[in-house]
Design an enzyme around this catalytic site. Sequence first.
Site, PDB file in Angstrom:
ATOM      1  N   ARG A  47       0.744  -1.087   0.016  1.00  0.00           N
ATOM      2  CA  ARG A  47      -0.057   0.035  -0.179  1.00  0.00           C
ATOM      3  C   ARG A  47       1.035   1.230  -0.212  1.00  0.00           C
ATOM      4  O   ARG A  47       0.361   2.367  -0.192  1.00  0.00           O
ATOM      5  CB  ARG A  47      -1.125   0.025   1.309  1.00  0.00           C
ATOM      6  N   LYS A 194      -8.488   7.370 -19.387  1.00  0.00           N
ATOM      7  CA  LYS A 194      -8.880   7.958 -20.752  1.00  0.00           C
ATOM      8  C   LYS A 194      -7.581   8.026 -21.715  1.00  0.00           C
ATOM      9  O   LYS A 194      -7.323   6.869 -22.120  1.00  0.00           O
ATOM     10  CB  LYS A 194      -9.600   9.348 -20.650  1.00  0.00           C
TER      11      LYS A 194
HETATM   12  C1  LIG Z   1     -13.525  10.039 -16.570  1.00  0.00           C
HETATM   13  C2  LIG Z   1     -13.112  11.478 -15.952  1.00  0.00           C
HETATM   14  C3  LIG Z   1     -12.850  11.536 -14.663  1.00  0.00           C
HETATM   15  C4  LIG Z   1     -13.128  10.390 -13.662  1.00  0.00           C
HETATM   16  O1  LIG Z   1     -12.052   9.371 -13.904  1.00  0.00           O
HETATM   17  P1  LIG Z   1     -12.338   7.947 -13.728  1.00  0.00           P
HETATM   18  O2  LIG Z   1     -11.005   7.140 -14.084  1.00  0.00           O
HETATM   19  O3  LIG Z   1     -13.368   7.499 -14.282  1.00  0.00           O
HETATM   20  O4  LIG Z   1     -12.583   7.614 -12.004  1.00  0.00           O
HETATM   21  C5  LIG Z   1     -12.525  12.897 -14.145  1.00  0.00           C
HETATM   22  N1  LIG Z   1     -12.330  14.052 -14.797  1.00  0.00           N
HETATM   23  C6  LIG Z   1     -12.439  13.985 -16.335  1.00  0.00           C
HETATM   24  C7  LIG Z   1     -12.558  15.165 -16.774  1.00  0.00           C
HETATM   25  C8  LIG Z   1     -13.010  12.872 -16.797  1.00  0.00           C
HETATM   26  O5  LIG Z   1     -13.381  12.593 -17.857  1.00  0.00           O
END
Ligand SMILES: *Cc1c(COP(=O)(O)O)cnc(C)c1O
Length: 372
Positions: A47, A194
């Site tokens: 952790r 993303k």
């Molecule tokens: C998807 C997204 C998040 C959240 O991210 P996760 O990996 O789904 O927890 C935060 N900010 C933006 C701009 C996003 O597109």
Amino acid sequence: MNQPEPLAPATVAVTAGRPPRRPDEPLNVPVVLASTYHQGGPVGYGRYGNPTWSAFEEALGALEGGRATAFASGLAAVAAVLDLVPEGGLVLAPRHAYSGSLALLGALAARGRLRVHLVDIADSPAVAAACPGAALVWVETPTNPALEVADLPAVVAAARAAGVMVGVDNTFATPLVQRPLAAGADLVVHSATKYLAGHSDVLLGAVVTTRVDLLDRVVAHRTLLGAVPGAMETWLALRGLRTLAVRLDRAQASAAELARRLLGHPLVHRVRYPGLPTDPGHARAVAQMDGFGAIVCVELAGGAPAADRVVAACRLWVAATSLGGVESTLERRRRWPAESPGIPEGLLRLSVGLEDVEDLWRDLDRAMDSAA
Ligand SMILES: *Cc1c(COP(=O)(O)O)cnc(C)c1O
């Protein structure tokens, strides 16, 4: 001695976070699956740290110009930054920010942990006027999904003058297109889910900062609350990062072409893409970004019903949430109850991927015609 030339970001994405160049050392840090380490070292337990996390963090930190801390998801990274806000402190946030971030802010405000003031992040005088007394300005630029572009230098200057911390969600732009720390922001947050990982197979987040005091608190938050990333996820994200520059080049070029064609389409009411010369955010994007990203938002003349029909009629485009993968995806954002009511019911968010642009256009054009 001459100073070595600094490497271009596309090169850093390939070279950073590698093991030392020694005979028979692998080129890549392997997936280290370990909860437990032999005692006596600086890590000790799974952790607290992991060599695969460290490789990803080194690469992302090098790209953003700070020190990165990886988290289990983008939202876990957002939560770590919000945890820096003192009890009852005021957070200024964009009214059209990512719905999950707004939901988290709302939940924390509802139980009195902090206060939230929603602003039009593209309206710099309004942001500046709201700064005095705030603890944090939370910035998305471009915003998800409205694609508004904040004037980053102006927002940072106003926050600085009022002694307010600035956190920027750089998920949409990526460090290849925008470097908020160099613009004076205190913290950058990523949903590495993303573009950074880029293949729709990983949930991962990160916080990046130049401030050692904040880094220590962010790492302590991760260790104490336990929202740690997985070794496999950080490995996949680093593998994705290696090709980020070429992926983004293709996706951005296709996004620009699709935005241009959508603008001239008879069934389209409005297009938002910072790369369009007519877009309200274009001049700012040119001034502060090295590209325009690969998200395009479209409102159809037929509103929500037409938008739903287009999504259903697409064969190549994938009807799905999330973004930044190699596959082009689209969705009507207001199908989510948590999406801001300020987002038009019929708005489609398009995440342009790596397929051939003519195939993408044909599928979209045919879907729009059949939905008319
Ligand atoms: C998807 C997204 C998040 C959240 O991210 P996760 O990996 O789904 O927890 C935060 N900010 C933006 C701009 C996003 O597109």
